[in-house]
Design a protein around this motif. Structure first.
Motif, PDB file in Angstrom:
ATOM      1  N   MET A   1       0.845  -1.191   0.000  1.00 48.16           N
ATOM      2  CA  MET A   1       0.000   0.000   0.000  1.00 48.16           C
ATOM      3  C   MET A   1       0.884   1.246   0.000  1.00 48.16           C
ATOM      4  O   MET A   1       1.866   1.323   0.736  1.00 48.16           O
ATOM      5  CB  MET A   1      -0.911  -0.004   1.230  1.00 48.16           C
ATOM      6  N   GLN A   2       0.537   2.219  -0.842  1.00 48.18           N
ATOM      7  CA  GLN A   2       1.310   3.452  -0.903  1.00 48.18           C
ATOM      8  C   GLN A   2       1.262   4.188   0.434  1.00 48.18           C
ATOM      9  O   GLN A   2       0.258   4.141   1.155  1.00 48.18           O
ATOM     10  CB  GLN A   2       0.765   4.346  -2.013  1.00 48.18           C
ATOM     11  N   THR A   3       2.342   4.888   0.760  1.00 52.03           N
ATOM     12  CA  THR A   3       2.459   5.562   2.055  1.00 52.03           C
ATOM     13  C   THR A   3       1.312   6.529   2.297  1.00 52.03           C
ATOM     14  O   THR A   3       0.689   6.532   3.365  1.00 52.03           O
ATOM     15  CB  THR A   3       3.805   6.305   2.141  1.00 52.03           C
ATOM     16  N   LYS A   4       1.003   7.386   1.315  1.00 54.25           N
ATOM     17  CA  LYS A   4      -0.063   8.368   1.503  1.00 54.25           C
ATOM     18  C   LYS A   4      -1.409   7.689   1.715  1.00 54.25           C
ATOM     19  O   LYS A   4      -2.209   8.124   2.565  1.00 54.25           O
ATOM     20  CB  LYS A   4      -0.144   9.317   0.298  1.00 54.25           C
ATOM     21  N   VAL A   5      -1.673   6.635   0.963  1.00 53.38           N
ATOM     22  CA  VAL A   5      -2.938   5.918   1.088  1.00 53.38           C
ATOM     23  C   VAL A   5      -3.050   5.301   2.478  1.00 53.38           C
ATOM     24  O   VAL A   5      -4.079   5.429   3.166  1.00 53.38           O
ATOM     25  CB  VAL A   5      -3.054   4.842  -0.004  1.00 53.38           C
ATOM     26  N   LYS A   6      -1.987   4.637   2.902  1.00 55.44           N
ATOM     27  CA  LYS A   6      -1.984   3.996   4.225  1.00 55.44           C
ATOM     28  C   LYS A   6      -2.185   5.025   5.334  1.00 55.44           C
ATOM     29  O   LYS A   6      -3.009   4.836   6.238  1.00 55.44           O
ATOM     30  CB  LYS A   6      -0.662   3.255   4.434  1.00 55.44           C
ATOM     31  N   ASN A   7      -1.442   6.124   5.261  1.00 53.74           N
ATOM     32  CA  ASN A   7      -1.528   7.142   6.302  1.00 53.74           C
ATOM     33  C   ASN A   7      -2.886   7.846   6.313  1.00 53.74           C
ATOM     34  O   ASN A   7      -3.419   8.173   7.381  1.00 53.74           O
ATOM     35  CB  ASN A   7      -0.413   8.173   6.129  1.00 53.74           C
ATOM     36  N   LEU A 412      -3.761  11.866 -21.323  1.00 54.82           N
ATOM     37  CA  LEU A 412      -2.507  12.419 -20.823  1.00 54.82           C
ATOM     38  C   LEU A 412      -2.494  12.153 -19.321  1.00 54.82           C
ATOM     39  O   LEU A 412      -3.178  12.809 -18.543  1.00 54.82           O
ATOM     40  CB  LEU A 412      -2.414  13.917 -21.108  1.00 54.82           C
ATOM     41  N   ASN A 413      -1.735  11.166 -18.931  1.00 55.09           N
ATOM     42  CA  ASN A 413      -1.831  10.612 -17.590  1.00 55.09           C
ATOM     43  C   ASN A 413      -0.869  11.281 -16.617  1.00 55.09           C
ATOM     44  O   ASN A 413       0.158  11.837 -17.008  1.00 55.09           O
ATOM     45  CB  ASN A 413      -1.542   9.111 -17.633  1.00 55.09           C
ATOM     46  N   LYS A 414      -1.206  11.188 -15.354  1.00 54.24           N
ATOM     47  CA  LYS A 414      -0.300  11.583 -14.288  1.00 54.24           C
ATOM     48  C   LYS A 414      -0.597  10.695 -13.090  1.00 54.24           C
ATOM     49  O   LYS A 414      -1.683  10.749 -12.511  1.00 54.24           O
ATOM     50  CB  LYS A 414      -0.485  13.056 -13.903  1.00 54.24           C
ATOM     51  N   GLU A 415       0.341   9.838 -12.744  1.00 59.81           N
ATOM     52  CA  GLU A 415       0.154   8.945 -11.605  1.00 59.81           C
ATOM     53  C   GLU A 415       0.157   9.765 -10.315  1.00 59.81           C
ATOM     54  O   GLU A 415       0.906  10.728 -10.171  1.00 59.81           O
ATOM     55  CB  GLU A 415       1.263   7.899 -11.561  1.00 59.81           C
ATOM     56  N   PHE A 416      -0.692   9.380  -9.381  1.00 58.85           N
ATOM     57  CA  PHE A 416      -0.717  10.039  -8.081  1.00 58.85           C
ATOM     58  C   PHE A 416      -1.153   9.011  -7.038  1.00 58.85           C
ATOM     59  O   PHE A 416      -1.773   7.993  -7.375  1.00 58.85           O
ATOM     60  CB  PHE A 416      -1.685  11.226  -8.090  1.00 58.85           C
ATOM     61  N   PRO A 417      -0.804   9.233  -5.767  1.00 61.02           N
ATOM     62  CA  PRO A 417      -1.188   8.277  -4.727  1.00 61.02           C
ATOM     63  C   PRO A 417      -2.696   8.071  -4.683  1.00 61.02           C
ATOM     64  O   PRO A 417      -3.458   9.028  -4.640  1.00 61.02           O
ATOM     65  CB  PRO A 417      -0.686   8.941  -3.434  1.00 61.02           C
ATOM     66  N   GLY A 418      -3.105   6.827  -4.766  1.00 63.65           N
ATOM     67  CA  GLY A 418      -4.525   6.506  -4.741  1.00 63.65           C
ATOM     68  C   GLY A 418      -5.158   6.389  -6.107  1.00 63.65           C
ATOM     69  O   GLY A 418      -6.349   6.065  -6.218  1.00 63.65           O
ATOM     70  N   TYR A 419      -4.382   6.623  -7.197  1.00 60.78           N
ATOM     71  CA  TYR A 419      -4.957   6.513  -8.539  1.00 60.78           C
ATOM     72  C   TYR A 419      -5.316   5.054  -8.814  1.00 60.78           C
ATOM     73  O   TYR A 419      -4.539   4.141  -8.555  1.00 60.78           O
ATOM     74  CB  TYR A 419      -3.973   7.017  -9.587  1.00 60.78           C
ATOM     75  N   THR A 420      -6.495   4.842  -9.324  1.00 61.12           N
ATOM     76  CA  THR A 420      -6.999   3.481  -9.538  1.00 61.12           C
ATOM     77  C   THR A 420      -6.544   2.863 -10.860  1.00 61.12           C
ATOM     78  O   THR A 420      -6.749   1.675 -11.081  1.00 61.12           O
ATOM     79  CB  THR A 420      -8.538   3.476  -9.518  1.00 61.12           C
ATOM     80  N   GLY A 421      -5.966   3.671 -11.753  1.00 61.52           N
ATOM     81  CA  GLY A 421      -5.585   3.146 -13.063  1.00 61.52           C
ATOM     82  C   GLY A 421      -6.775   2.884 -13.965  1.00 61.52           C
ATOM     83  O   GLY A 421      -6.751   1.979 -14.803  1.00 61.52           O
TER      84      GLY A 421
END
Length: 485
Positions: A1-7, A412-421
């Motif tokens: 789990m990504q840090t931001k998502v977990k926190n 035009l994508n930009k990955e970010f914490p919590g992005y579901t894809g």
């Protein structure tokens, strides 16, 4: 789990636990708050959410998002009358707000005015009334948002009594006591958080009182809401659960970020397709509480065009000899990438490039920088889509809507914490590099083989994302009938 998502989710559970005894009318108030709204402008907390060391300061350690849904399932179960009451003689209630977004045709064709009621928040002046209104009004208080439903009777929560000042102050004093216990807490010590939370407590208490009074005085069979993250919709949903009234939550946009769609609260969440079914199931939501309905506003994608292309081109001042490419932006976010994309495409293809900006309708800065880039102005999306040849978008619901209107879409994508894809199954049509994406767009207009590939990816994507093209309004109508008869 990504840090931001977990926190984020760990902090959320801490908040639910620390304020769990803050109650009004039996409801634990933190469960009725939109947590993101409480911390949205707290830069210090948002910075800490990305810090692995911050995890050590949190009591709860969420390692699976199922823990969030489990907490809300337990809370909702304690407020749910079982079995649900089926009352076909009562009215269907539509909570009308800015994101319900049902087209006028849906209200006319799918909701009988004699068996339907609109509820709106109304004025928030918190003046106590002696008794509920004795009649319903069809006079819209917000004509811009309500002109499509003027034929359906409308009531307002603000017509109903609010809580006493003493009751509100009692709860707020208890919140202050909790703040005093946590004087060194990373979030609770923040004065802005305290002020926002205390103000929200007042709003929530009044809306609980009004909702309870409304449902005691008006017989309702089923409630449809646009989402359950706004506190008014969540209160409607939970007070309804106490009375055994089934609720349906519409999906108001693509699930691009996991922060916006859990916890699930309504009896049934009406979703777009199998992507949402699989996503919710992974987060601990039962499949029985999900139903593929699509969304009534998407029914417009399959309707005949209202504006001829020649008229459309003339309205925007476009060169009728060129094909039209629309790019979908969100303010000035990522504007550097959009500049590169436009420059790449314009050097290799002779197109009319249109900019659709959310949430603005005025001329975007890109239309000033590039004389060959045009604003879509205030033209409705479903009048635009039939008159364009391709779309480039950030990960937005417009991308799905364009594909439903049978248009090729590039992301035009930009990955970010919590992005579901959400759009990732489009493969090469999703790029982080604007220059590479620009070249792919040019190839679409130049290379028949690439054109065929783009078409095949669109078809494949929709089979999973929006598998049922039948009228969504009718599907919603059948679901309501099933829950009420």
């Amino acid at each position: 789990m990504q840090t931001k998502v977990k926190n984020y989710w760990s902090l959320y559970l801490d908040f639910l636990h620390d304020f769990k005894d803050l109650k009004y009318s039996g409801f634990s108030l933190p469960y009725l708050c939109h947590f993101t709204g409480l911390i949205r402008n707290n830069d210090e907390i948002y910075h800490k959410l990305n810090d692995k060391e911050f995890t050590k300061q949190l009591i709860n350690q969420v390692n699976d998002q199922k823990e969030i849904q489990e907490a809300f399932d337990q809370f909702k179960h304690s407020h749910t009358k079982q079995p649900l009451v089926k009352n076909n003689e009562a009215k269907v209630l539509l909570n009308f707000d800015t994101i319900l977004r049902f087209p006028k045709e849906t209200f006319i064709e799918c909701f009988d005015p004699a068996k339907t009621l609109i509820i709106m928040a109304g004025d928030k002046n918190w003046k106590r009334t002696k008794k509920p209104s004795a009649h319903l009004t069809t006079t819209p208080r917000n004509p811009d948002h309500q002109k499509e439903v003027s034929h359906i009777p409308t009531d307002y929560l603000s017509n109903y009594p609010i809580a006493t000042p003493e009751a509100v102050m009692q709860v707020k004093n208890k919140a202050l006591d909790i703040f005093n216990v946590h004087t060194e807490h990373h979030l609770y010590k923040n004065i802005n958080f305290q002020n926002i939370f205390l103000a929200k407590i007042t709003e929530i208490i009044h809306r609980i009182e009004q909702t309870k009074c409304f449902l005691q005085n008006v017989s309702i069979s089923c409630i449809v809401v646009s989402n359950t993250h706004s506190f008014i919709s969540r209160i409607l949903t939970l007070v309804a659960a106490e009375r055994g009234i089934p609720t349906i939550c519409m999906q108001h946009g693509i699930i691009g970020s996991e922060f916006g769609y859990i916890p699930k609260v309504a009896t049934i969440d009406a979703v777009y397709g199998d992507f949402e079914i699989d996503w919710y199931k992974k987060l601990g939501v039962s499949e029985e509480s999900l139903e593929v309905i699509g969304h009534p506003r998407f029914d417009q994608a399959f309707a005949n065009p209202k504006i001829d292309r020649s008229i459309f081109n003339k309205q925007l001042g476009l060169d009728a000899t060129k094909k039209n490419l629309m790019i979908v932006v969100r303010g000035n976010r990522g504007i550097g990438k959009w500049r590169v994309l436009i420059e790449t495409i314009s050097k290799k293809a002779n197109l009319n490039i249109l900019v659709k900006d959310y949430p603005n309708i005025n001329h975007h800065v890109l239309t000033k920088e590039f004389p060959f880039v045009y604003s879509t102005k205030d033209i409705d999306l479903y009048d635009i889509l039939p008159n364009i040849d391709a779309v480039v978008s950030y990960p937005s619901t417009v991308g799905l809507e364009a594909m439903l209107a049978n248009k090729p879409v590039f992301i035009l994508n930009k990955e970010f914490p919590g992005y579901t894809g959400y759009f990732n199954s489009l493969d090469e049509l999703v790029q982080n590099d604007p220059q590479k994406l620009g070249d792919l767009v040019v190839n679409y207009f130049d290379d028949p083989n690439w054109n065929s590939y783009v078409e095949s990816k669109k078809v494949e994507f929709l089979k999973y994302a929006y598998p049922d093209f039948s009228n969504s309004g009718e599907r919603l109508k059948k679901l309501i009938k099933r829950l009420t008869k």
